[in-house]
Every structure is written in structure tokens, then in C-alpha cells.
Enzyme design. Sequence first.
Site, mmCIF file in Angstrom:
data_model
loop_
_atom_site.group_PDB
_atom_site.id
_atom_site.type_symbol
_atom_site.label_atom_id
_atom_site.label_comp_id
_atom_site.label_asym_id
_atom_site.label_seq_id
_atom_site.Cartn_x
_atom_site.Cartn_y
_atom_site.Cartn_z
ATOM 1 C CG ASP A 105 -6.348 -3.956 -57.759
ATOM 2 O OD1 ASP A 105 -6.837 -4.026 -58.896
ATOM 3 O OD2 ASP A 105 -6.683 -4.696 -56.827
ATOM 4 C CG HIS A 173 -9.979 -5.671 -59.495
ATOM 5 N ND1 HIS A 173 -9.028 -5.728 -58.503
ATOM 6 C CD2 HIS A 173 -10.761 -6.757 -59.323
ATOM 7 C CE1 HIS A 173 -9.219 -6.810 -57.772
ATOM 8 N NE2 HIS A 173 -10.261 -7.452 -58.248
ATOM 9 C CB SER A 496 -11.368 -8.737 -54.811
ATOM 10 O OG SER A 496 -10.271 -9.297 -55.475
#
Length: 566
Positions: A105, A173, A496
Site C-alpha cells: 500500500d 491509506h 478497503s
Amino acid sequence: MSPEDIERIYSNNYADFIISYGGNPSNLEKYENSSINIINFYLAVVHLPADFLTEDVISKVGYSVLPSLFGFTNPDSIETSGIQRIRNIPEFNLRGKGVLLGFVDSGIDYTNPIFQNADKTTRIDRIWDQTIISDQTPEGVVYGTEYTKEQINEALKSENPFSVVPTRDEIGHGTIVAGIAAGNEVPDNDFYGVATESQLVVVKLKPAKPNIKQFFRIPEDKICYQENDLIFGIQYLLDYSTSVSKPIVICISVDTAQYAHDGRGTTSNWLSIKAVTPGIGIVIPVGNEGNAKGHYLGLIEQASSYNEVELKVGSDESGFSMEIWGNTPNLFSVDITSPSGEYIPRFTLRLNTTKKIDFVFEPTTIFVDSSLIESQSGEQLMLLRFTMPSQGIWKFRVYSKGIYPISFNIWLPMSEFISKDTFFLKPDPFTTLLSLACARNPLTVTAYNSDDESLYINAGKGFTRVDIVKPDIASPGVNIVSPTLTHGFRAVSGTSAAAAHTAGVAAMFFEWGIVKRNYPEMSTQDLKIFMIRGARRKAGLSYPNKEWGYGILDIYNTFRSIRGEE
């Protein structure tokens, strides 16, 4: 590799190509004057001068050789998934102990206390930061920098941790996803990670090169990542798991709208192979494209007819790509009418060809790449790449000959890569899963609101283009409390978040099955069966369902069935 070879990995003067070489070095001999970077037995990356990435490169080397571009699937749950209830049973008080949780990520904020033990040491075993160039690369990898648990602990003792271990998550994120899956509980802030005793392994992806973004007409300021770096990251996690002899659950929260949405792309195929391997769990969100109006499903019923597609292009659109996938064995052709009424007569491209279309009354240029038999899917692909598309309604008449009725699908890029004012006027909300989410064997997760048990409004919907049942399961993904980069907390929504929650639950399953030796050969496929068996299904819906998969994740129900309870 030499310093020059390392430079080619990062430099925009070189373009990257993914080669399926099948473990046979002779298949790479024709690239002997280039830099070659082996990923694993199946795949390698070849770095060639950027001028090789011409507008007609697809007709020369094929579509699958170019790395797809991946973006984020942006993103109380502990109780609704039955986690707290199962922990009240001593033999099932599972927190992911002995299991690795892997993330590929935007990185992780390793200084956040939710990733630390009670003694202030880290729960992160390794971080591989692909963006930092040094000679501290992981074993078997030639770029980036690896940081060990010992180095991270040394940094945490420092007044300036980032002077010791400089890796950061500038976007947040990756920190969100890791926090939801594995962060320590902070009841005062209503925050509850799932697998609170698991160890973390993290890959920070390096940004995509401008040359490949320009090729696919993705604006330069958009955050995205290349497929080859994603594959390297996943392979790193798998290699580390093997080296320490621990099972691993990998949460992949980046994806792409490119490709055929049939589970047969380069990365999807490879993940499906890994997902049947004991000790490997792979969890992927469906994405947030359900309401983006970026998918069109067309039907041509007879030889004398066609299907007219209307696409609205917004005023601030500098460029974009559009993929038309036609089902084999049929042949497809297209004509185009611009917003001003300028007409491009019907054309059919033969074999692997590229056609440039210029308009007299529009500033637009379109490159059309055609693959009659795309190498991974076997289907016909027409890729249209627009530069300076005129605002207004574009019309495409799609013709076909073959076995009627004939269907085809069109996908725009994922919504974060395109203007919200560019969309199909008659979109199809189904088959809006992103590409990795269509992989057959990994565990694919959609998101729902645990307060009222409604589906997350933007969640992608199934099934795949070839009717593989996806999603597999629904998990909490609306207003989920998650960590911020300032060590606070905020609510996030998205698939997510649902995938991160599910990855934490998967680590609990691996602890029970593999670490505690109740099911030592557990794989992703086994995880799916266990979760599906215990899923809660809503009255009035048929299952498997294009929106809900096989139902709502409920680990308590699963373990009740394991204990033989009704």
C-alpha cells in the site's frame, strides 16, 4: 545489478514491461541489452528506453506486457462480525497470534502507538520501502530499502524516529488499512483493531512512472502504482513468510479497472495460484465503482443491428482511456460520432494494430489499439486512448458478427483517475468489480453498513464478466473508526476498510487452524469456505448474490458450526 540498472528502475527515461518467462532464462535472451529484474519463477520485469513506449507499442508487444496502473480502493465492526462473542469462549479467544499480516500500500506510520506492544516496541517485523534508494535492499530484490524490527525499535527510542528509519506514509491509506486489520484497541476512542496480536509486514509502493501514466492518459497528479511493483511487493511478503515459517494473510487494497474483469490477468492468475497454497491468505476488496457509471454492457441481437453507446465527457477532462472487450469468437467493429457531429466511419482493425484518429472540428486525438486475441483472456480488446476529448456526448456504434445474440463490455478507468463528469449515459451497475477482485481464488470482500445492514452505496457489484461468483463475503465498511497520520482517529467508509476487517478475521482463522494445529493446511480457499458457511443471509435475497456474495461475515456462526452447534 549495476548502479545504472538500479537507476533504470526509477528513471522516467526507461519504461517497464512485465514478461511471463516461465522460469526459462532463454525466454529473456532477446532482452539482453536491457536491464532484467526477475520477480519469481513466472514473471520478470524488463526496463527498456522510454522511447520504446510508443503509441503503437501494444500492437508490437501486446496489452498484457504493459503494467496496469493501480489506485486505492478508498476506504461497531468488532461486534457485528461476531468477533467479541467468539472471544468470550476461551478456546476461541483468537487475536492473530503467530500469524503475519501483510500490506502492499502507501506504507505505514510505524510511530503510531496502535502498532506497538505494551513495552513500546514495534509489532512490525519488516518494512520494505520501494521509494528509498540504498544498499539496504531485501534479499533477492535489487531496489528500495528494507527496515527490520530492530531498526524500527531503535528509531522509536529516538527523539526523531524518522532520522533513524525515514520511511513514512504520506498519504495515510496504508496506515488506515493496517490499523483496522491489526491495530491495538483504544476503547476511549471507540477504536478496535481485529488481529491485535499479529505481526505486520509492510510494503510501501513506489509511484508509477510518468511515461506509463501518460500512455494510459492518467493525469500526472493522480496517485497510482505500477503492476510490476505490486507483484514485487506481494512476492516480498510471501518470501518473508517462508523465511520465518509463519502463515501470512495479505490485504491488497489497491486495484485497477483495466483488463477483462474475468480473473485471467497476469496478477490475477498468479494470485489464484498462491491462494490455494496452505498458509497463504489473500484478501481483496471489490472496489468503490458501483455508482461511478463507468461500466457499459451492450447487446447486439442480429447481424443487421448495432448497439449505440453514449458517453458524456466532462469539461475538465484532459484525457482518458476506454476498453471494449468483446466475447470470443465474435468479431467487433466501431464507428464514432463526436459531440460536434463529426463522423468517423465504421472501422475494423485486423490482428494487432494501432489506428490514429484525428478530427477536423475537434481538438481530440484518439489512438485505437486492437488485439483480436488478447493473450491472457483470449477475447477481443479495443483500447481507445483519448487526448483532449471535446466536452459533450460521444457516440460509438458497436457492430459485430458471429453467434447472436452477442454481448460486449466497456470499462472506463477507476473513478479516481477520471473526471466525475465523464460517464456512460446508460451504465450497467453490475460487473463493476475491479480487476483483482475478479480473481477466482482470492477472498473478495464487499462493504456494508453494520448499523442498518445496508450495502455500502459505492461498492462494486458482481459477478465477473464470465460469471464467477464475486464478491464472496460482505464485511463492515461504513463509518469504520480508523487511525490518522496525527495519531488520532476518524471514521472512514469504503471497501478497503471492509477488506482490512476481513483480513484481521482471516488472521484469527489462521491462528486457530494453522498455529493451533486444528486445520494446519488452511489456505485462502479454505478460509472462503469457512466464512461462507457461517455467513448470515438476509431474508428475501437469493444467494450467491451479485451485491452481497454469500452473505455477511460472522465468525461466531462459523465456529458454532465447527463445534457442531445448530
